[in-house]
Design a protein around this motif. Structure first.
Motif, mmCIF file in Angstrom:
data_model
loop_
_atom_site.group_PDB
_atom_site.id
_atom_site.type_symbol
_atom_site.label_atom_id
_atom_site.label_comp_id
_atom_site.label_asym_id
_atom_site.label_seq_id
_atom_site.Cartn_x
_atom_site.Cartn_y
_atom_site.Cartn_z
ATOM 1 N N GLY A 191 41.612 99.858 71.175
ATOM 2 C CA GLY A 191 42.708 98.951 70.869
ATOM 3 C C GLY A 191 42.545 98.310 69.506
ATOM 4 N N TYR A 192 43.071 97.090 69.363
ATOM 5 C CA TYR A 192 43.112 96.476 68.033
ATOM 6 C C TYR A 192 42.318 95.179 67.942
ATOM 7 C CZ TYR A 192 44.833 94.706 63.609
ATOM 8 O OH TYR A 192 44.898 94.221 62.329
ATOM 9 N N PHE A 193 42.159 94.456 69.040
ATOM 10 C CA PHE A 193 41.548 93.129 68.952
ATOM 11 C C PHE A 193 40.025 93.233 68.867
ATOM 12 C CE2 PHE A 193 45.619 92.423 71.070
ATOM 13 C CZ PHE A 193 46.151 91.466 70.212
ATOM 14 N N PRO A 194 39.409 92.485 67.954
ATOM 15 C CA PRO A 194 37.965 92.590 67.773
ATOM 16 C C PRO A 194 37.189 91.702 68.737
ATOM 17 C CG PRO A 194 38.836 91.052 66.184
ATOM 18 C CD PRO A 194 40.038 91.601 66.943
ATOM 19 N N ARG A 195 35.961 92.096 69.001
ATOM 20 C CA ARG A 195 35.012 91.265 69.730
ATOM 21 C C ARG A 195 34.614 90.105 68.820
ATOM 22 N NH1 ARG A 195 30.541 92.552 73.594
ATOM 23 N NH2 ARG A 195 28.905 91.006 73.282
ATOM 24 N N ILE A 196 34.538 88.900 69.396
ATOM 25 C CA ILE A 196 34.062 87.741 68.633
ATOM 26 C C ILE A 196 32.781 87.163 69.217
ATOM 27 C CG2 ILE A 196 36.283 87.108 67.628
ATOM 28 C CD1 ILE A 196 36.770 85.190 69.879
ATOM 29 N N ALA A 197 32.432 87.533 70.440
ATOM 30 C CA ALA A 197 31.205 87.036 71.057
ATOM 31 C C ALA A 197 29.995 87.558 70.298
ATOM 32 C CB ALA A 197 31.129 87.490 72.517
ATOM 33 N N GLY A 198 29.092 86.637 69.939
ATOM 34 C CA GLY A 198 27.847 87.029 69.305
ATOM 35 C C GLY A 198 27.910 87.246 67.812
ATOM 36 N N LYS A 199 29.085 87.078 67.194
ATOM 37 C CA LYS A 199 29.174 87.221 65.741
ATOM 38 C C LYS A 199 28.487 86.017 65.057
ATOM 39 C CE LYS A 199 31.695 90.964 64.851
ATOM 40 N NZ LYS A 199 32.152 91.435 66.131
ATOM 41 N N PRO A 200 28.030 86.174 63.823
ATOM 42 C CA PRO A 200 27.400 85.040 63.126
ATOM 43 C C PRO A 200 28.330 83.835 63.057
ATOM 44 C CG PRO A 200 26.988 87.084 61.942
ATOM 45 C CD PRO A 200 27.995 87.408 63.006
ATOM 46 N N ALA A 201 27.761 82.656 63.257
ATOM 47 C CA ALA A 201 28.582 81.445 63.348
ATOM 48 C C ALA A 201 29.360 81.170 62.072
ATOM 49 C CB ALA A 201 27.692 80.241 63.684
ATOM 50 N N ASP A 202 28.727 81.309 60.905
ATOM 51 C CA ASP A 202 29.442 81.037 59.660
ATOM 52 C C ASP A 202 30.552 82.059 59.426
ATOM 53 O OD1 ASP A 202 27.823 78.877 59.256
ATOM 54 O OD2 ASP A 202 27.090 79.504 57.279
ATOM 55 N N TYR A 203 30.310 83.304 59.823
ATOM 56 C CA TYR A 203 31.361 84.317 59.677
ATOM 57 C C TYR A 203 32.581 83.924 60.500
ATOM 58 C CZ TYR A 203 34.095 88.518 60.365
ATOM 59 O OH TYR A 203 35.148 89.402 60.441
ATOM 60 N N LEU A 204 32.372 83.579 61.783
ATOM 61 C CA LEU A 204 33.495 83.199 62.632
ATOM 62 C C LEU A 204 34.207 81.965 62.076
ATOM 63 C CD1 LEU A 204 31.924 83.710 66.176
ATOM 64 C CD2 LEU A 204 33.624 85.162 65.050
ATOM 65 N N TYR A 205 33.432 80.988 61.635
ATOM 66 C CA TYR A 205 34.017 79.771 61.085
ATOM 67 C C TYR A 205 34.874 80.090 59.859
ATOM 68 C CZ TYR A 205 34.170 75.350 58.499
ATOM 69 O OH TYR A 205 34.573 74.241 57.779
ATOM 70 N N HIS A 206 34.358 80.934 58.974
ATOM 71 C CA HIS A 206 35.109 81.258 57.767
ATOM 72 C C HIS A 206 36.372 82.049 58.085
ATOM 73 C CE1 HIS A 206 31.110 80.819 55.385
ATOM 74 N NE2 HIS A 206 31.705 79.665 55.569
ATOM 75 N N GLN A 207 36.325 82.921 59.108
ATOM 76 C CA GLN A 207 37.548 83.655 59.473
ATOM 77 C C GLN A 207 38.603 82.710 60.036
ATOM 78 O OE1 GLN A 207 37.546 86.685 58.158
ATOM 79 N NE2 GLN A 207 35.482 85.943 57.684
ATOM 80 N N LEU A 208 38.173 81.721 60.801
ATOM 81 C CA LEU A 208 39.117 80.724 61.292
ATOM 82 C C LEU A 208 39.751 79.960 60.128
ATOM 83 C CD1 LEU A 208 37.057 79.387 64.334
ATOM 84 C CD2 LEU A 208 39.126 80.776 64.443
ATOM 85 N N LEU A 209 38.942 79.623 59.133
ATOM 86 C CA LEU A 209 39.486 78.981 57.939
ATOM 87 C C LEU A 209 40.478 79.901 57.229
ATOM 88 C CD1 LEU A 209 36.330 77.331 56.278
ATOM 89 C CD2 LEU A 209 38.171 76.158 57.503
#
Length: 242
Positions: free
Chosen positions: A55-73
């Motif tokens: 499918g299209y939606f990516p896994r977000i569990a376990g990704k680096p915290a700063d990476y996830l934070y920056h993507q949210l930004l």
């Protein structure tokens, strides 16, 4: 038949009895926890943020915290183009986005096995060569140079590339090629994506999507080695020198 009438007293008694029975039932309360609030994310990203490898939606569990934070930004501030994500995040503070990122980064959950690849052997070999060696003539560094030798990411801000759907990987490289996705300057992924030919993209994503996860799926520890390209890994500026 004669018209039957129920005495008003009996109706009131029945209503009172029903109300008393409902009041006696224990009320179901929803805990006001961050995990409970973030169940909205699981509608697209799967239970506990695991998603799937199709499918299209990516896994977000376990990704680096700063990476996830920056993507949210990036979603909130328009550097990543997704109306649904932007609407969800529009009124959230930086601190709350940091809490969301920390929650999902802290989840250490198993991955499903990869989907079987339909790519030919020569295409997979081409993809592996680009991932592991790059192409110096085109200023294409190896994916492993930034995303880690195991391709599970590098703390605090570089994501892993394994366990992601092929369609998602194609979509993100295409978004960088067309300018629909941006990162903090200097945007090293735009530099890489814009040097990839369509056949390169197909080969790289086909190889990545077909790879099993290693026993340790967590991001690698931070490294002091310079990145092969100047790369803005944070709002403060470059994360490495070319």
């Amino acid at each position: 038949m004669p018209h039957l009438r129920t005495p008003l007293s009996l109706v009131l008694a029945a209503l009172l009895f029903q109300g008393a029975a409902l009041a006696a039932e224990p009320r179901h309360t929803v805990p006001d926890t961050l995990a409970q609030r973030l169940m909205a994310c699981t509608l697209c990203h799967g239970q506990e943020g695991r998603a799937t490898n199709a499918g299209y939606f990516p896994r977000i569990a376990g990704k680096p915290a700063d990476y996830l934070y920056h993507q949210l930004l990036h979603f909130r501030d328009g550097r990543r183009n997704n109306a649904g994500m932007s609407d969800l995040l529009d009124h959230l503070s930086d601190a709350y986005l940091r809490d969301i990122a920390g929650h999902f980064a802290g989840l250490d959950l198993p991955y499903p096995p990869p989907q079987p690849s339909e790519a030919q052997a020569d295409e997979l070999a081409r993809g592996e060569a680009l991932v592991r060696q790059g192409d110096a003539a085109r200023e294409l560094p190896a994916c492993t140079a930034c995303h880690g030798a195991a391709l599970t990411g590098v703390n605090p801000a570089v994501p892993g590339l394994l366990g992601l759907p092929r369609d998602y990987l194609i979509g993100q490289l295409g978004a960088w090629q067309t300018g629909l996705r941006k990162a903090f300057a200097p945007d090293c992924m735009a530099h890489v994506a814009q040097r990839l030919q369509p056949a390169d993209v197909a080969a790289v994503v086909s190889w990545l999507a077909a790879q099993p996860l290693p026993a340790n799926t967590r991001p690698a520890p931070p490294t002091t080695e310079a990145l092969p390209l100047k790369c803005g890994l944070s709002p403060q500026g470059s994360g490495g020198a070319r």
